[in-house]
Design a protein around this motif. Structure first.
Motif, PDB file in Angstrom:
ATOM      1  N   VAL A 112      45.707  50.849  34.911  1.00 36.25           N
ATOM      2  CA  VAL A 112      46.407  49.704  35.593  1.00 36.25           C
ATOM      3  C   VAL A 112      46.104  49.771  37.340  1.00 36.25           C
ATOM      4  CG1 VAL A 112      48.383  49.419  36.213  1.00 36.25           C
ATOM      5  CG2 VAL A 112      47.748  49.752  33.732  1.00 36.25           C
ATOM      6  N   HIS A 113      45.777  49.124  38.497  1.00 35.46           N
ATOM      7  CA  HIS A 113      46.193  49.632  39.697  1.00 35.46           C
ATOM      8  C   HIS A 113      46.832  49.151  40.273  1.00 35.46           C
ATOM      9  CE1 HIS A 113      44.304  50.004  44.066  1.00 35.46           C
ATOM     10  NE2 HIS A 113      44.526  48.748  43.949  1.00 35.46           N
ATOM     11  N   VAL A 114      48.106  49.252  40.783  1.00 37.93           N
ATOM     12  CA  VAL A 114      48.856  48.947  41.512  1.00 37.93           C
ATOM     13  C   VAL A 114      48.555  48.699  43.073  1.00 37.93           C
ATOM     14  CG1 VAL A 114      51.357  48.940  41.936  1.00 37.93           C
ATOM     15  CG2 VAL A 114      50.217  49.563  40.134  1.00 37.93           C
ATOM     16  N   GLY A 115      48.993  47.524  43.699  1.00 32.62           N
ATOM     17  CA  GLY A 115      48.459  46.920  44.939  1.00 32.62           C
ATOM     18  C   GLY A 115      47.627  46.442  45.394  1.00 32.62           C
ATOM     19  N   PRO A 116      47.688  46.014  46.066  1.00 33.87           N
ATOM     20  CA  PRO A 116      46.468  45.075  47.305  1.00 33.87           C
ATOM     21  C   PRO A 116      45.069  45.501  45.880  1.00 33.87           C
ATOM     22  CG  PRO A 116      47.431  45.599  48.775  1.00 33.87           C
ATOM     23  CD  PRO A 116      47.691  46.522  47.446  1.00 33.87           C
ATOM     24  N   LEU A 117      43.765  44.566  45.875  1.00 38.24           N
ATOM     25  CA  LEU A 117      42.528  44.716  45.281  1.00 38.24           C
ATOM     26  C   LEU A 117      41.174  45.076  46.128  1.00 38.24           C
ATOM     27  CD1 LEU A 117      42.087  46.855  42.219  1.00 38.24           C
ATOM     28  CD2 LEU A 117      40.802  44.284  42.079  1.00 38.24           C
ATOM     29  N   ALA A 129      43.703  49.940  49.472  1.00 35.58           N
ATOM     30  CA  ALA A 129      42.787  48.878  49.318  1.00 35.58           C
ATOM     31  C   ALA A 129      42.690  48.195  50.861  1.00 35.58           C
ATOM     32  CB  ALA A 129      43.134  48.090  48.352  1.00 35.58           C
ATOM     33  N   VAL A 130      42.175  47.797  50.795  1.00 33.30           N
ATOM     34  CA  VAL A 130      41.345  46.176  52.246  1.00 33.30           C
ATOM     35  C   VAL A 130      41.232  45.113  51.903  1.00 33.30           C
ATOM     36  CG1 VAL A 130      40.795  46.078  54.593  1.00 33.30           C
ATOM     37  CG2 VAL A 130      41.297  47.897  54.178  1.00 33.30           C
ATOM     38  N   PRO A 131      41.965  44.216  50.782  1.00 27.91           N
ATOM     39  CA  PRO A 131      41.205  42.628  50.659  1.00 27.91           C
ATOM     40  C   PRO A 131      40.958  41.710  51.421  1.00 27.91           C
ATOM     41  CG  PRO A 131      43.497  42.765  50.127  1.00 27.91           C
ATOM     42  CD  PRO A 131      43.320  43.935  50.971  1.00 27.91           C
ATOM     43  N   GLY A 132      39.781  41.187  51.152  1.00 30.19           N
ATOM     44  CA  GLY A 132      39.818  39.671  52.155  1.00 30.19           C
ATOM     45  C   GLY A 132      41.200  38.555  51.666  1.00 30.19           C
ATOM     46  N   PRO A 133      40.722  37.873  52.821  1.00 29.06           N
ATOM     47  CA  PRO A 133      41.659  36.539  52.556  1.00 29.06           C
ATOM     48  C   PRO A 133      41.914  35.997  51.626  1.00 29.06           C
ATOM     49  CG  PRO A 133      39.689  36.199  53.838  1.00 29.06           C
ATOM     50  CD  PRO A 133      39.597  37.245  53.913  1.00 29.06           C
TER      51      PRO A 133
END
Length: 684
Positions: A603-608, A459-463
């Protein structure tokens, strides 16, 4: 860290080798039994020769540093031997257990002393407290258990912190064809992440099965798992610790439901691994992956010799997420033209339609030419069967392999009962690269999980934006939590705080319609369990009366929150928890007061990011319920937006440990977060 000289050595020195004890000579015997072609040297000053090999009194006496030093001495002597060997140029060590380095003060001192040696000199250590290594690529076996004759060379690496688990695989009668098996032990200097990285680049290994009791480097483990997936090598993992359902001192649903096992397995699935629930399933994965085959999809055709077992397999296949497509009308017509009474279905039972050599080849060929991915023959096969039944099993395995070869389908021979099969059948299946699986549930579960296995894109989340009320240390009441979530785009009902029952009545007039009244205080969670929530209140008088009763029950320091009552079809729990090992974790499940009892979360682990949130929703029960709701699908936008808000909020505020939205009420008109809680690390 290059582990080539540790796992594929050309020379081995066994310190503490002895002709008198099993442990003292077993590593030497194993290496010679496996045909190790390197230099093998016992190290013991009391003997000139051990097991026909010339002995030396110290590693320093060898003409060149050995690739691996096996240290089989009393615990208090191990560190000294390692230091002397390092001074002599050795860099790789196997430190077994077996009563020498298992526990106690000396074992703790040993583990503490190995870490600085690893940092200073770059040493690699298998163990301490391990069984060692069995490498069937070179024949090296610095291993303190017997390597049996039936161990089978192949392309599956085996990893386990438990030596007994490695023994279970090594002693399984050749069920799993092994490249290298490593009992990693305490992992004082070298951990599973390093081994996985080695196997990702190892041309002799095509898959890895592992049992994990704990993660010394969870980030490195996940990165290595992704590297395996990128190399086209499947990782199957059994994680120990499923029964731990909550953490001490955690009050929020999200912290309780995001238990360590659940978080670890979710992270591994996202990295492309498949999860085995027990050792039987892990061995099944090893058997399948050892053939170099894997299912290309979920569509399975089953040919059996029993209608009852066929029906059982159909039930279990659905549990496993597999599809059993019906046979086409053209296939049915072709079979019925020759055998008019043939009931053509999937599972397909040709038994009794004709002599089996007549009907089974055609039945399997017909099933193999149907659109699908896996072709299964299911028939009970035990080593104690009669000769007719054994010949039947071998013949059906041959028909299966021939039919699958015509169409490119993956063949699987399945014995529904978990029994040892006829060795001749096992040999035939191995020669034809047909997985021979024991037990219907482990087999079908493994096929279903392998068909679905693929790493999620990172995943590549925004700021992430910080919130001023959190930054200022505002006490985290429900009113504050809802305010914070609203500022992140989460839809919440109208709400007005009140200090007294009269103020609550005024708030009810302003909000209008049906109201809800709750107690509010820092750290006050699960208010409905305590009788501190009243719903369905119409008019200021009802709100005033309810507010007075709630304040009397809540005690000093509590205030009130008056909210617009909203309705919907589904109560959902959305949560955020910061796992101490794996970091940020998002979860979604069935909510309301039964959230923990239902214990149904994904469950999701890490950035979203949005795509990751959509994947999380799709694999959850909530996602399926949204699409299948009576009256039409329920909108999912509010769920996705709330998940993204929780992820952003947690990222912006590392002091947050958990966030609960329970419930998010979902109806045809949208979603509302009607209760929320935020927990942070206590200030010191």
């Amino acid at each position: 860290m290059d582990l080539s000289s540790l796992l594929r050595p050309r020379s081995i020195a066994v310190v503490g080798a002895s002709p008198r004890t099993f442990v003292g000579r077993v590593a030497l015997d194993n290496c010679r039994a496996l045909g190790f072609g390197g230099v093998l040297t016992p190290v013991n000053g009391r003997y000139d020769e051990i097991a026909g090999l010339r002995a030396v009194s110290a590693v320093a006496e060898l003409p060149a540093p050995p690739d691996v030093v096996v240290v089989q001495v009393a615990t208090e002597r191990v560190l000294g031997v390692v230091e002397e060997s390092v001074a002599a140029g050795a860099r790789n060590f196997v430190i077994p257990g077996g009563g020498f380095t298992d526990s106690g003060a000396a074992a703790k001192r040993l583990e503490a002393g190995l870490a600085p040696l690893a940092a200073q000199h770059g040493i690699r250590v298998v163990g301490p407290n391990c069984m060692g290594v069995v490498d069937l690529v070179t024949g090296a076996a610095p291993y303190v258990g017997t390597v049996p004759e039936h161990v089978r060379r192949g392309r599956v690496a085996v990893l386990a912190q438990s030596g007994a688990v490695v023994e279970a695989v090594v002693n399984s009668g050749g069920r799993v064809p092994i490249s290298t098996a490593v009992s990693t032990g305490s992992e004082s200097a070298t951990g599973m992440a390093e081994y996985l990285r080695f196997f990702a680049g190892d041309p002799a290994t095509g898959a890895v099965i592992a049992l994990v009791e704990g993660f010394t480097d969870p980030t490195g483990f996940l990165a290595a798992a992704r590297r395996l997936a990128e190399a086209g090598k499947q990782l199957a993992v059994c994680v120990v610790g499923r029964t731990e359902t909550s953490r001490a001192g955690v009050a929020a649903h999200s912290g309780k439901l995001a238990a360590p096992y659940r978080v670890a397995t979710a992270a591994l699935r996202q990295a492309g691994a498949v999860i085995a629930e027990d050792l039987d399933e892990l061995l099944t994965f090893g058997e399948i992956l050892g053939t170099g085959r894997r299912p290309g999809g979920r569509r399975v055709h089953i040919v059996t010799n029993s209608g009852g077992e066929g029906n059982l397999l159909a039930d279990l296949a659905e549990d496993a997420g597999l599809e059993l497509p019906p046979m086409s009308t053209s296939a049915a017509a072709a079979l019925c033209e020759r055998w008019p009474d043939f009931h053509v279905a999937n599972p397909l039972d040709p038994w009794g339609v004709d002599d089996y050599p007549e009907v089974y080849p055609d039945a399997l060929r017909a099933a193999a030419h149907e659109p699908g991915d896996v072709l299964v023959v299911s028939i009970d096969q035990q080593a104690w069967c009669g000769q007719y039944e054994k010949r039947l099993g071998r013949d059906l395995a041959g028909y299966l392999a021939d039919a699958a070869a015509e169409t490119g389908r993956m063949p699987v021979f399945l014995s529904p009962a978990s029994q040892d099969p006829d060795p001749a059948l096992a040999d035939l299946c191995r020669a034809r690269r047909v997985p021979l699986l024991r037990g219907a549930r482990p087999a079908l579960t493994a096929l279903g999980r392998l068909a679905a296995a693929a790493p999620d894109p990172l995943a590549v989340p925004g700021p992430a934006r910080r919130h001023h009320r959190l930054a200022e240390g505002t006490p985290l009441t429900e009113e504050v939590a809802l305010d914070v979530l609203s500022s992140y785009g989460v839809r919440v009902p109208k709400r007005i705080p009140a200090d007294t029952p009269e103020e609550a009545a005024d708030a009810a007039r302003e909000i209008g319609g049906t109201a809800v009244v709750k107690a509010v205080a820092p750290g006050l969670l699960h208010k409905s369990d305590l009788g501190l929530v009243q719903v369905g209140l119409t008019g200021p008088d009802a709100v005033r009366e309810a507010g007075a009763a709630i304040l009397a029950k809540a005690g000093p320091g509590a205030t009130l929150l008056v909210m617009e009552q909203v309705g919907g079809t589904l109560d959902v729990l959305l949560g955020y928890a910061r796992d101490p090992q794996f970091g940020p974790t998002l979860l979604i499940g069935l909510g309301g007061v039964w959230a923990e009892e239902l214990d149904d979360v994904a469950v999701h682990v890490g950035p979203l990011d949005r795509e990751a949130a959509l994947r999380l929703l799709a694999r959850s029960t909530v996602g399926r319920m949204l699409t299948r709701a009576r009256g039409g699908a329920l909108p999912a936008d509010g769920v996705i937006d709330t998940l993204l808000a929780l992820a952003e909020l947690g990222s912006a505020h590392p002091e947050i440990t958990t966030i609960d939205v329970n419930p998010l009420i979902i109806g045809q008109a949208g979603s509302w977060a009607v209760d929320a809680a935020i927990e942070t690390v206590p200030k010191r």
